[in-house]
Structure formats: C-alpha cells, structure tokens
Design a protein around this motif. Structure first.
Motif, PDB file in Angstrom:
ATOM      1  N   GLY A 193       0.889   4.137  -2.800  1.00 37.26           N
ATOM      2  CA  GLY A 193       0.643   5.521  -2.397  1.00 37.26           C
ATOM      3  C   GLY A 193       1.747   6.458  -2.861  1.00 37.26           C
TER       4      GLY A 193
ATOM      5  N   TRP B 294      -6.169   4.948 -12.617  1.00 28.46           N
ATOM      6  CA  TRP B 294      -6.521   4.669 -11.234  1.00 28.46           C
ATOM      7  C   TRP B 294      -7.642   5.630 -10.875  1.00 28.46           C
ATOM      8  CZ3 TRP B 294      -5.625   8.089  -6.974  1.00 28.46           C
ATOM      9  CH2 TRP B 294      -5.969   7.559  -5.730  1.00 28.46           C
TER      10      TRP B 294
ATOM     11  N   GLU C  32      -8.479  -2.818   2.324  1.00 29.31           N
ATOM     12  CA  GLU C  32      -8.611  -1.711   1.375  1.00 29.31           C
ATOM     13  C   GLU C  32      -8.421  -2.239  -0.046  1.00 29.31           C
ATOM     14  OE1 GLU C  32      -5.906   2.116   0.458  1.00 29.31           O
ATOM     15  OE2 GLU C  32      -6.795   2.076   2.442  1.00 29.31           O
ATOM     16  N   ARG C  33      -9.143  -1.667  -0.986  1.00 33.13           N
ATOM     17  CA  ARG C  33      -9.052  -2.074  -2.390  1.00 33.13           C
ATOM     18  C   ARG C  33      -8.893  -0.844  -3.275  1.00 33.13           C
ATOM     19  NH1 ARG C  33     -10.636  -7.645  -3.213  1.00 33.13           N
ATOM     20  NH2 ARG C  33     -11.276  -8.453  -1.203  1.00 33.13           N
ATOM     21  N   GLU C  34      -8.327  -1.072  -4.454  1.00 35.86           N
ATOM     22  CA  GLU C  34      -8.114  -0.013  -5.432  1.00 35.86           C
ATOM     23  C   GLU C  34      -9.071  -0.203  -6.605  1.00 35.86           C
ATOM     24  OE1 GLU C  34      -6.140   2.392  -4.547  1.00 35.86           O
ATOM     25  OE2 GLU C  34      -5.383   1.272  -2.829  1.00 35.86           O
TER      26      GLU C  34
ATOM     27  N   LYS D 212       0.839  -1.204   0.000  1.00 33.84           N
ATOM     28  CA  LYS D 212       0.000   0.000   0.000  1.00 33.84           C
ATOM     29  C   LYS D 212       0.873   1.253   0.000  1.00 33.84           C
ATOM     30  CE  LYS D 212      -3.557   2.577   0.170  1.00 33.84           C
ATOM     31  NZ  LYS D 212      -4.098   2.970  -1.109  1.00 33.84           N
TER      32      LYS D 212
ATOM     33  N   GLN E  48      -9.756   5.404  -7.595  1.00 32.83           N
ATOM     34  CA  GLN E  48      -9.738   5.745  -6.167  1.00 32.83           C
ATOM     35  C   GLN E  48      -9.465   4.509  -5.334  1.00 32.83           C
ATOM     36  OE1 GLN E  48     -13.765   7.147  -5.431  1.00 32.83           O
ATOM     37  NE2 GLN E  48     -14.230   5.267  -4.363  1.00 32.83           N
ATOM     38  N   SER E  49      -9.296   4.728  -4.046  1.00 31.71           N
ATOM     39  CA  SER E  49      -9.173   3.647  -3.076  1.00 31.71           C
ATOM     40  C   SER E  49     -10.483   3.513  -2.327  1.00 31.71           C
ATOM     41  CB  SER E  49      -8.074   3.950  -2.056  1.00 31.71           C
ATOM     42  OG  SER E  49      -6.825   4.008  -2.678  1.00 31.71           O
TER      43      SER E  49
ATOM     44  N   VAL F 245      -4.297  -4.053  -3.473  1.00 27.44           N
ATOM     45  CA  VAL F 245      -3.010  -3.613  -4.006  1.00 27.44           C
ATOM     46  C   VAL F 245      -1.987  -4.757  -4.003  1.00 27.44           C
ATOM     47  CG1 VAL F 245      -2.013  -2.722  -1.857  1.00 27.44           C
ATOM     48  CG2 VAL F 245      -1.452  -1.622  -4.010  1.00 27.44           C
TER      49      VAL F 245
END
Length: 98
Positions: A7, A36, A56-58, A3, A38-39, A73
């Motif tokens: 980032g 991309w 968390e996912r992208e 992550k 958003q997260s 990620v």
C-alpha cells in the motif's frame, strides 16, 4: 511483502490509474514488468462454513505474459516503479489537451 508495504508503494508512486510500469519480483524468483490493476477485497467465511474465505488479492497485468494474474501480496518479494504514467490512459490524454 506485507499489505502495508505494498500500500505504501502504491501511494508513494501514485499508481492509482493502472498506468505505471512496475517490476514485480515474486518469492519464487521470477520477475516481470507490468502494471498493478487493483486489489480484490477479502472474502469472509460463509455462514455454513462450506466456503472457508479468501484473503485480499492483487491484480496485475504482466506484459511478457500478455495476461492478468491474481496473487496474494505475500507472494511478492519486491516491487519497483520503473515509470510513472507509462500507459496512455486518462491522465496522459488530459495532459495532451493542455
């Protein structure tokens, strides 16, 4: 990819407006051009334990698939920025006004 690494990539290329064309290579070897978006934040476990939670996912839009994907990620091997400001979104429109 971690992550933190992802980032740092977003910050380095200022991809906050979902307008930069990137190439995403997944750990399964597939590679796609896209943006991309958003997260999604992680979801905690439910109080009763019935829902185990989600990391968390992208969110990406892949041009060759003409569709969105949602992935953790950790499934990404590497990302490359191919062109900043690729889509004609708000930053492009503002630049045209000057």
């Amino acid at each position: 990819m971690t992550k933190d690494q992802f980032g740092e990539f977003i910050v380095k290329y200022e991809l906050y407006h979902a307008d930069g064309m990137i190439e995403i290579t997944f750990k399964n070897g597939s590679s796609h051009k896209g943006v991309w978006v958003q997260s999604f934040p992680p979801l905690d476990e439910s109080v009763d334990g019935a829902f185990p939670g989600k990391p968390e996912r992208e969110v990406f839009f892949l041009f060759d698939k003409d569709d969105y994907i949602i992935v953790p990620v950790e499934e990404i091997d590497q990302v490359k920025c191919l062109q900043q400001d690729y889509l004609k979104g708000l930053p492009y429109q503002l630049a045209q006004d000057n």
